[in-house]
Design a protein around this motif. Structure first.
Motif, short mmCIF file in Angstrom:
data_model
loop_
_atom_site.label_atom_id
_atom_site.label_comp_id
_atom_site.label_asym_id
_atom_site.label_seq_id
_atom_site.Cartn_x
_atom_site.Cartn_y
_atom_site.Cartn_z
N THR A 29 0.99 7.43 -13.11
CA THR A 29 0.78 6.36 -14.09
C THR A 29 -0.17 6.80 -15.19
OG1 THR A 29 1.23 4.63 -12.46
CG2 THR A 29 -0.01 4.00 -14.40
N LYS A 33 0.51 6.87 -19.25
CA LYS A 33 -0.33 6.08 -20.15
C LYS A 33 -0.88 6.96 -21.27
CE LYS A 33 -3.01 3.88 -17.04
NZ LYS A 33 -4.06 2.94 -16.56
N ALA A 36 1.82 7.73 -23.73
CA ALA A 36 2.13 6.59 -24.61
C ALA A 36 1.15 6.51 -25.77
CB ALA A 36 2.11 5.30 -23.79
N CYS A 47 6.16 2.34 -26.96
CA CYS A 47 6.57 2.36 -25.55
C CYS A 47 6.68 0.94 -25.03
CB CYS A 47 5.52 3.15 -24.74
SG CYS A 47 5.75 3.12 -22.95
N TRP A 48 7.62 0.74 -24.11
CA TRP A 48 7.69 -0.50 -23.32
C TRP A 48 7.28 -0.17 -21.90
CZ3 TRP A 48 9.89 -5.60 -24.19
CH2 TRP A 48 10.09 -5.86 -25.55
N TRP A 49 6.36 -0.99 -21.35
CA TRP A 49 5.85 -0.77 -19.99
C TRP A 49 6.33 -1.92 -19.11
CZ3 TRP A 49 2.98 3.62 -18.91
CH2 TRP A 49 2.50 3.72 -17.59
N PHE A 66 -5.57 -2.27 -18.24
CA PHE A 66 -4.62 -1.17 -18.31
C PHE A 66 -5.26 0.08 -18.90
CE2 PHE A 66 -1.20 1.14 -20.54
CZ PHE A 66 -0.29 1.30 -19.52
N ILE A 103 2.34 -0.56 -27.60
CA ILE A 103 2.94 -0.69 -26.27
C ILE A 103 3.19 -2.16 -25.96
CG2 ILE A 103 0.69 -0.73 -25.10
CD1 ILE A 103 2.02 0.88 -22.82
N PHE A 105 4.29 -4.92 -22.94
CA PHE A 105 4.35 -5.11 -21.49
C PHE A 105 5.38 -6.19 -21.17
CE2 PHE A 105 0.08 -3.69 -22.57
CZ PHE A 105 -0.07 -2.61 -21.73
N CYS A 121 10.41 2.68 -30.70
CA CYS A 121 10.30 2.92 -29.26
C CYS A 121 11.17 4.10 -28.85
CB CYS A 121 10.72 1.66 -28.49
SG CYS A 121 10.69 1.87 -26.70
N VAL A 125 8.84 2.81 -19.54
CA VAL A 125 8.25 3.20 -18.27
C VAL A 125 8.30 2.01 -17.32
CG1 VAL A 125 6.18 4.03 -17.10
CG2 VAL A 125 6.71 4.85 -19.40
N ASP A 127 6.88 1.00 -13.93
CA ASP A 127 5.88 1.39 -12.95
C ASP A 127 6.11 0.65 -11.63
OD1 ASP A 127 3.75 2.83 -12.06
OD2 ASP A 127 2.21 1.68 -13.11
#
Length: 238
Positions: A29, A33, A36, A47-49, A66, A103, A105, A121, A125, A127
């Motif tokens: 992770t 991170k 990103a 980025c999309w988390w 985070f 980013i 979420f 983008c 990710v 997680d």
């Protein structure tokens, strides 16, 4: 050689869907991170988390937790989360900086967001895509992810990275795509790459800790330190 995980070899395969499992604390992770952040600062790419449940998302965005473990790597920048979006700014004073979103979420359990437009983008990710025992997958989870992926990608070759501890090799994502981790570190099937990440230096360092010595020889040590599956067993194989 670093004892922590590096994404570099995985990226070299340039596959669309990438599944990464490995021992707890190996830095999966953390590595993504950092990427990103750097990819946005250097290239303007966002980025999309993704996590499974809203409670998981709430836990990592509360008080911007985070970013808690990476701020020392980016001492010339400050970070915050507002709503479901993470921002970065130059300098050390949050009150006097220009914030840039980089980013987003998203909980997979939430209803799909329509009309998403994020052409900057270049990565998603997910997680903890393999949950610990006792935590349920969503109904039709794989197709829920694919729907979200399709909405964000809009037909672009947007790479997705699925991260998890080595809980089990049996999961609906492998079943859906008819793939399974092999004996080697990397398994390639079409546009899918599966990596069972290992570093001998990390294992040795954990064995040497007081905790590692305390749990030595236990099933938990096999999982958390030796990178053996938490759930899978050969007990019934003759």
């Amino acid at each position: 050689m670093s004892k922590y995980y590096s994404k570099d070899q995985l990226l070299g395969y340039n596959k669309l869907f990438n599944f990464v499992t490995g021992a707890r604390g190996i830095g999966k992770t953390y590595q993504f991170k950092c990427w990103a952040i750097r990819d946005f600062l250097n290239n303007g790419r966002t980025c999309w988390w993704i996590m499974r449940y809203a409670t998981e998302i709430d836990a990592i965005i509360k008080d911007s937790r985070f970013f808690a473990d990476i701020t020392d790597r980016f001492s010339d920048h400050v970070f915050k989360i507002d709503g479901s979006v993470g921002y970065v700014g130059e300098g050390s004073d949050p009150k006097h900086t220009v914030w840039q979103p980089f980013i987003t979420f998203k909980a997979l359990s939430e209803s799909a967001i329509k009309a998403i437009s994020d052409p900057a983008c270049n990565k998603i990710v997910f997680d903890e895509f393999i949950p610990l025992p006792g935590i349920r997958y969503l109904k039709n989870e794989v197709e829920r992810f694919l729907e979200l992926y399709f909405t964000i990608s809009r037909g672009r070759d947007l790479r997705a990275f699925f991260l998890a501890n080595n809980v089990t090799s049996a999961c609906p994502y492998y079943t859906y795509f008819k793939v399974r981790p092999g004996d080697s570190e990397f398994t390639i099937e079409g546009d899918i790459c599966i990596q069972n990440a290992r570093t001998a230096a990390f294992t040795e360092s954990m064995r040497a800790t007081r905790f590692g010595q305390l749990v030595a020889g236990t099933h938990y040590a096999d999982y958390a330190i030796e990178n053996e599956s938490l759930v899978d067993t050969n007990s019934f194989v003759c």
